[in-house]
Design a protein around this motif. Structure first.
Motif, PDB file in Angstrom:
ATOM      1  N   ILE A 190       5.366  -8.465  -5.697  1.00  0.00           N
ATOM      2  CA  ILE A 190       6.359  -8.200  -4.653  1.00  0.00           C
ATOM      3  C   ILE A 190       7.765  -8.153  -5.243  1.00  0.00           C
ATOM      4  O   ILE A 190       8.578  -7.308  -4.889  1.00  0.00           O
ATOM      5  CB  ILE A 190       6.259  -9.257  -3.533  1.00  0.00           C
ATOM      6  N   ASP A 191       8.029  -9.055  -6.201  1.00  0.00           N
ATOM      7  CA  ASP A 191       9.356  -9.057  -6.832  1.00  0.00           C
ATOM      8  C   ASP A 191       9.656  -7.717  -7.480  1.00  0.00           C
ATOM      9  O   ASP A 191      10.771  -7.193  -7.363  1.00  0.00           O
ATOM     10  CB  ASP A 191       9.445 -10.157  -7.886  1.00  0.00           C
ATOM     11  N   GLN A 192       8.643  -7.174  -8.128  1.00  0.00           N
ATOM     12  CA  GLN A 192       8.885  -5.897  -8.801  1.00  0.00           C
ATOM     13  C   GLN A 192       9.230  -4.807  -7.801  1.00  0.00           C
ATOM     14  O   GLN A 192      10.153  -4.007  -8.009  1.00  0.00           O
ATOM     15  CB  GLN A 192       7.648  -5.497  -9.606  1.00  0.00           C
ATOM     16  N   ILE A 193       8.490  -4.778  -6.672  1.00  0.00           N
ATOM     17  CA  ILE A 193       8.773  -3.744  -5.666  1.00  0.00           C
ATOM     18  C   ILE A 193      10.134  -3.993  -5.020  1.00  0.00           C
ATOM     19  O   ILE A 193      10.947  -3.082  -4.847  1.00  0.00           O
ATOM     20  CB  ILE A 193       7.653  -3.711  -4.619  1.00  0.00           C
ATOM     21  N   THR A 194      10.407  -5.254  -4.674  1.00  0.00           N
ATOM     22  CA  THR A 194      11.697  -5.547  -4.033  1.00  0.00           C
ATOM     23  C   THR A 194      12.853  -5.163  -4.933  1.00  0.00           C
ATOM     24  O   THR A 194      13.872  -4.658  -4.474  1.00  0.00           O
ATOM     25  CB  THR A 194      11.852  -7.062  -3.728  1.00  0.00           C
ATOM     26  N   GLU A 195      12.675  -5.405  -6.208  1.00  0.00           N
ATOM     27  CA  GLU A 195      13.765  -5.098  -7.111  1.00  0.00           C
ATOM     28  C   GLU A 195      14.128  -3.613  -7.064  1.00  0.00           C
ATOM     29  O   GLU A 195      15.304  -3.243  -6.970  1.00  0.00           O
ATOM     30  CB  GLU A 195      13.410  -5.492  -8.544  1.00  0.00           C
ATOM     31  N   ALA A 217       0.830  -1.212   0.000  1.00  0.00           N
ATOM     32  CA  ALA A 217       0.000   0.000   0.000  1.00  0.00           C
ATOM     33  C   ALA A 217       0.864   1.262   0.000  1.00  0.00           C
ATOM     34  O   ALA A 217       0.537   2.258  -0.630  1.00  0.00           O
ATOM     35  CB  ALA A 217      -0.921   0.001   1.205  1.00  0.00           C
ATOM     36  N   ARG A 218       2.032   1.242   0.685  1.00  0.00           N
ATOM     37  CA  ARG A 218       2.831   2.460   0.853  1.00  0.00           C
ATOM     38  C   ARG A 218       3.651   2.843  -0.363  1.00  0.00           C
ATOM     39  O   ARG A 218       4.256   3.897  -0.403  1.00  0.00           O
ATOM     40  CB  ARG A 218       3.765   2.256   2.041  1.00  0.00           C
TER      41      ARG A 218
END
Lengths: 587, 473
Positions: A281-286, A17-18
């Motif tokens: 999640i992978d995209q954000i973590t990357e 969300a953030r």
């Protein structure tokens, strides 16, 4: 894993969300909506009087579907979960709720013979644990009764089912039509199980089951087999006798539905959810990782940015590649459209040819009832065969398109739901134009007309050689010509009726071809759009994530060292949180 | 009298065709057929219980029955001085086969031979007046078997079928049943077929899951089919029969009765719970399994109830079982529908065969064809049959109450005068005359009614003649 797929999606939603990524959130929301709406349709089919309704009742443990010694079910009944028992009648657009005790009046042949009420289907909601996991049982009217239009309807419902139970009783082995149906079912539906019912009544049921299995093997169909007795199950439910319940053969069937049908649907749902969650999640973590690397070592930031730009170019390349798969998709759909259309037209032409042969044989008004019924049945079965075939081809095409993508994850196909609609519903019934009356009066008049001219003609000829106008020769000629005129007129009328019938036939077939063609084109177009959107969004999401990473890295080069260390801590915490969610969702 | 006339025409025809041995042979066969018993074929879908019903009708375990598809060739069962089985191959001469019975049923091994049909001679009272023909099931997985039956019943090579009448078995009216009955009407015996077909709801005991009231349900379903318009034109009557029960009833043994009585005298709850399923009942006991094969779940339930209610001997139980199985009703229907019209049906088959020969054969048919036409048109019985069939199939339309009376007068439910007039069987001759006279007046009035079309008026005139015939008897 204990979390349900919906919970997993919710957690992932909270975690991202953030980061202000509405595109990724939309993707998760969509996955969630799909999960919430997911029903597993279990179609119960078979010839009539094989115990289909009893089987549904036995599975539910409640007398839901009406059961009767004579032919009972006349309308498909969909049973699904609800807090309170409800019965809803569904008729084209309208949905009407009726009191629960009125179900037999609408679902049974006695209350609603031949589906006089013209209901689409009836939805029954009851609170049963077996349904709570999203199972939907569909009790269908028997195939092969006198009004065998049912059969075509059941066939066209096949592609939308997740599993099919073919019910036949233990009195006899499979007949040719049943085997034919199974062959069709296996080709479009992933889970097909054969249920042999009424084992309590027939001592020889083992032999019958054995023979059925041999028949299936001989045509190369693999399907699970269950031998059940609804009477025993019912007795067990009433007395709570576990021993009898075991004898009834129901427990393995219930396990099969729970483990295999529901389980498979569930694991499919899990796999696709996990895939969605992981991808997001992978995209954000990357992008977080990229920032982390840049923050911890500003010197290497330039190299990092270079690397990221390269990656971005690669993502753009994916879009380029999209040109290739889009080519395959649109070509494939065009081919498929042509093939399906050709197949439909070919089937229809065959019907028209046969029908016209029948019409040419005599006066069509005499055979009209049987004839129109035959034509309608033939058209219905041709349409359903065509749609089954189209669905098969469409799925095959979807797999071909997916092959253009490199990684396993990108090849994940969106679920292609082919809506089962009955295209023939909007086709007007075949009817013959009301015929002009040609009664005795008409016949007399026609005869008189011919007779009069004959009499006059030969009478006048007679006067030349001195006979009177009315003489035996002229009267004879008048009678002959009168008879001939009547005969000609009759021939003309029959011929006109034949032409009328042919026109009606062609109009009807045209109508069917038009509606069915539109229907299959719609399905194909919807599928094309689904696939295109699916893969395009995938490429765009990837690109946007990479852009964000680049921005974050560039920003970090300018930041101060104090900011840098706090930011690094934050990043580590965020990454850990995301990793936790990722761990929780395993396929 | 009609038979004599047909015989005369046939003899003339044989004489006329004496230089064509094949045709003459065929016609001689037709002539023999006039003197032999009525041929009734038993047809139906696979596993409809054809062989079981045949056994029940004969009262002996002749035809082999099995859980799987069993009858594979058309088999004739006819009366004969001593048991004999003859196989007619498709090519070559008939071959005699050894008569072997295992556990009651005949055991016939055919090997790989291409068999046209089997003929079984068996000394039996029940076969004296009718020859029964067992046929393979329709809609069978073994496509060839099913083709055999269809070919036998509705041959397409332009010869009339060899059966004079048909008992059609069905579990429930399936669309393939209807289409078969329809094809039967269209071809083969042609021109009037509803009159020689009786539909039977077989395996009636299984309809209600073997409950004791199964037969009542089955009869109600049969009654519904009787009024079904689609079926009205296809067959003459619909009867529910529990074939297995009937067969067992007719061949009940003392030891079976004793065993059943011991079961019935035991505690009721034990029996009820063991009868929950066939497996439970048969578990562990060969004797019980054998009993189950003979009776079925319904049969055992019914027998136990009957014994408890006081049916206390083997003969009485056998009697009860047969009467409850619906076999009596079927036999009565067969008697009125086929038995009483035997001569007429046979004559009709023979005439139709001759007619075909004359039409397709090379020349020379002129005078004979006229003769055949004369018999067809001139014999009032044929006119009655034709009208009856026309009424049933709706070709001739009369108002409903009139149509019902007409069907009765034409001998739809039996050809005895009292039945035709709708009187009690023991009605006095004065009463008969009076009623017949009233009917005659009524139909004369109908025949003059200007509101009826030509066909209906013709129908009324046929009925006037029928009433006159009843008066002169």
């Amino acid at each position: 894993m204990t979390t349900t797929p919906i919970e997993a999606v919710d957690r992932a939603l909270a975690a991202i969300a953030r980061y202000d990524r509405p595109d990724l959130e939309a993707r998760l929301r969509q996955a969630r909506a799909r999960l919430a709406d997911d029903h597993v349709r279990l179609l119960v089919v078979g010839e009539f009087k094989q115990g289909k309704s009893m089987l549904v009742n036995g599975l539910l443990g409640a007398p839901v579907c009406p059961v009767f010694d004579d032919i009972a079910t006349s309308v498909p009944t969909v049973v699904r979960y609800a807090e309170q028992p409800t019965v809803t009648l569904v008729r084209e657009e309208a949905r009407i709720e009726v009191p629960v005790d009125q179900l037999p009046a609408y679902a049974s042949e006695a209350g609603n013979p031949g589906n006089r009420e013209r209901l689409d289907h009836i939805e029954v909601g009851i609170p049963r644990p077996i349904l709570a996991e999203g199972l939907e049982l569909v009790d269908t009217p028997g195939v092969g009764g006198l009004g065998s239009a049912h059969g075509a309807a059941t066939m066209s419902a096949l592609p939308s089912a997740d599993a099919v139970l073919l019910v036949s009783d233990a009195s006899q082995e499979y007949t040719a039509p049943e085997l034919e149906f199974l062959r069709n079912a296996v080709s479009v539906c992933p889970n097909v199980a054969c249920v042999v019912t009424k084992t309590d009544l027939y001592p020889e049921w083992r032999t019958i089951a054995q023979r059925n299995q041999t028949h299936l093997e001989s045509v190369g169909i693999k399907a699970s087999f269950f031998m059940v007795s609804s009477t025993l199950r019912w007795h067990a439910l009433q007395t709570g006798d576990q021993e009898v319940n075991k004898e009834s053969g129901y427990p393995p069937l219930v396990t099969y539905i729970r483990k295999k049908v529901l389980g498979e649907a569930d694991s499919l749902a899990r796999r696709s959810t996990a895939h969605d969650v992981h991808a997001v999640i992978d995209q954000i973590t990357e992008s977080l990782r990229a920032e982390q690397a840049a923050q911890s070592d500003p010197a290497s930031a330039a190299a990092l940015i270079d690397r990221l730009t390269l990656a971005e170019q690669r993502a753009a390349g994916l879009k380029e590649r999209s040109a290739r798969w889009q080519q395959t998709l649109s070509d494939g759909v065009a081919d498929l459209n042509a093939d399906v259309d050709y197949d439909l037209r070919d089937r229809m032409r065959e019907i028209v040819r046969e029908a016209e042969e029948a019409l040419a044989a005599g006066d069509p008004t005499k055979i009209w009832d049987q004839f129109s019924k035959w034509v309608q049945d033939a058209a219905a079965s041709a349409v359903s065969a065509n749609s089954v075939w189209a669905t098969q081809r469409a799925r095959w095409l979807a797999r071909r398109v997916a092959e253009h993508f490199d990684s396993e994850r990108e090849q994940m196909l969106p679920s292609l739901q082919t809506a089962s609609s009955d295209p023939l519903r909007s086709v007007r019934e075949m009817s013959l134009r009301a015929d002009e009356k040609w009664g005795i009066g008409g016949r007399l008049l026609t005869g008189l007309k011919g007779g009069y001219s004959g009499l006059l003609m030969f009478g006048l000829l007679g006067t030349v050689i001195g006979l009177s106008l009315i003489n035996p020769i002229s009267i004879g000629a008048g009678l002959l010509l009168g008879g001939k005129t009547i005969g000609d007129e009759r021939k003309r009328i029959v011929q006109r009726r034949q032409n009328d019938a042919k026109t009606a036939l062609r109009k009807y077939i045209d109508d069917v071809t038009f509606h069915a063609g539109k229907d299959s084109r719609d399905i194909l177009r919807a599928m094309q759009r689904d696939l295109r959107d699916h893969f395009t969004t995938l490429a765009e999401q990837l690109k946007r994530s990479l852009q964000e990473s680049i921005q974050a890295a560039q920003k970090s080069v300018k930041a101060s060292s104090a900011d840098r260390s706090t930011r690094l801590e934050e990043l580590a915490a965020e990454l850990a949180a995301l990793e936790k969610v990722r761990q929780e969702v395993t396929p | 009298m009609i038979t004599d006339e047909v015989r005369r025409v046939l003899s003339t025809a044989i004489d006329a065709y004496r230089d064509q041995p094949r045709t003459a042979h065929f016609l001689r066969g037709q002539l023999d057929r006039l003197d032999s018993p009525l041929r009734v074929a038993i047809a139906g879908r696979v596993k409809a219980g054809k062989s079981t019903l045949l056994n029940a009708l004969v009262g002996d375990s002749l035809a082999p029955t099995d859980a799987g598809e069993c009858t594979r060739v058309v088999t004739w069962y006819k009366d004969g001085p001593s048991p004999r089985i003859v196989m007619h191959p498709l090519l070559g001469d008939p071959v005699s086969l050894p008569v072997v019975r295992r556990a009651g049923a005949l055991e016939i091994s055919l090997g790989d031979a291409q068999v046209d049909r089997l003929v079984v001679d068996w000394p039996s009272q029940s076969l004296r007046h009718t020859t029964l023909i067992d046929t393979p099931g329709i809609a069978s997985l073994g496509f060839e078997n099913s083709q055999r039956a269809v070919r036998f019943l509705t041959p397409d090579d332009e010869t009339p079928t060899e059966a004079d009448a048909v008992i059609y078995l069905m579990k429930h009216l399936h669309s393939s049943d209807a289409s078969f009955l329809e094809s039967f009407r269209d071809q083969g015996v042609a021109r009037a077929a509803a009159i020689n077909t009786v539909a039977v709801i077989s395996r009636a005991d299984e309809i209600a899951g073997g409950r004791v009231d199964a037969m009542i349900s089955a009869r109600a379903i049969a009654a519904r089919y009787r009024t079904e318009p689609a079926l009205h034109g296809l067959c003459q009557n619909v009867v529910a029969v529990a074939g297995l029960l009937a067969h067992t009833g007719r061949t009940l043994t003392q030891s079976e009765y004793t065993f059943l009585a011991s079961l019935a005298d035991g505690p009721r709850e034990d029996l009820e719970s063991s009868l929950l399923s066939a497996d439970r009942f048969a578990s562990g006991s060969e004797e019980r399994a054998a009993l189950l094969r003979r009776f079925g779940v319904f049969g055992i339930r019914l027998s136990a109830t009957l014994i408890r209610q006081g049916v206390r001997s083997q003969a009485a139980l056998a009697e009860e079982l047969v009467s409850r199985s619906g076999l009596r009703e079927l036999q009565r229907v067969l008697q009125t529908q086929f038995g009483e019209r035997r001569e007429l049906l046979k004559a009709r088959s023979a005439l139709l065969a001759l007619d075909r020969v004359l039409r397709t054969g090379p020349g020379g048919g002129g005078r004979l064809a006229g003769e055949v036409e004369r018999i067809f048109a001139g014999t009032h019985e044929f006119a009655e049959l034709r009208l009856l069939s026309a009424l049933r199939s709706g070709v001739v339309a009369l108002p409903r109450p009139m149509a019902l009376e007409a069907e009765r007068l034409l001998g739809d439910s039996g050809i005895a005068p009292s039945v035709r007039l709708g009187l009690a069987p023991d009605a006095s001759s004065g009463e008969l005359r009076q009623t017949a006279f009233a009917a005659l007046r009524r139909w004369q009035a109908h025949a003059e009614n200007p509101m009826f079309g030509r066909r209906s008026a013709d129908a009324c005139r046929v009925l006037v003649r029928t009433c006159e015939g009843l008066l002169t008897r």
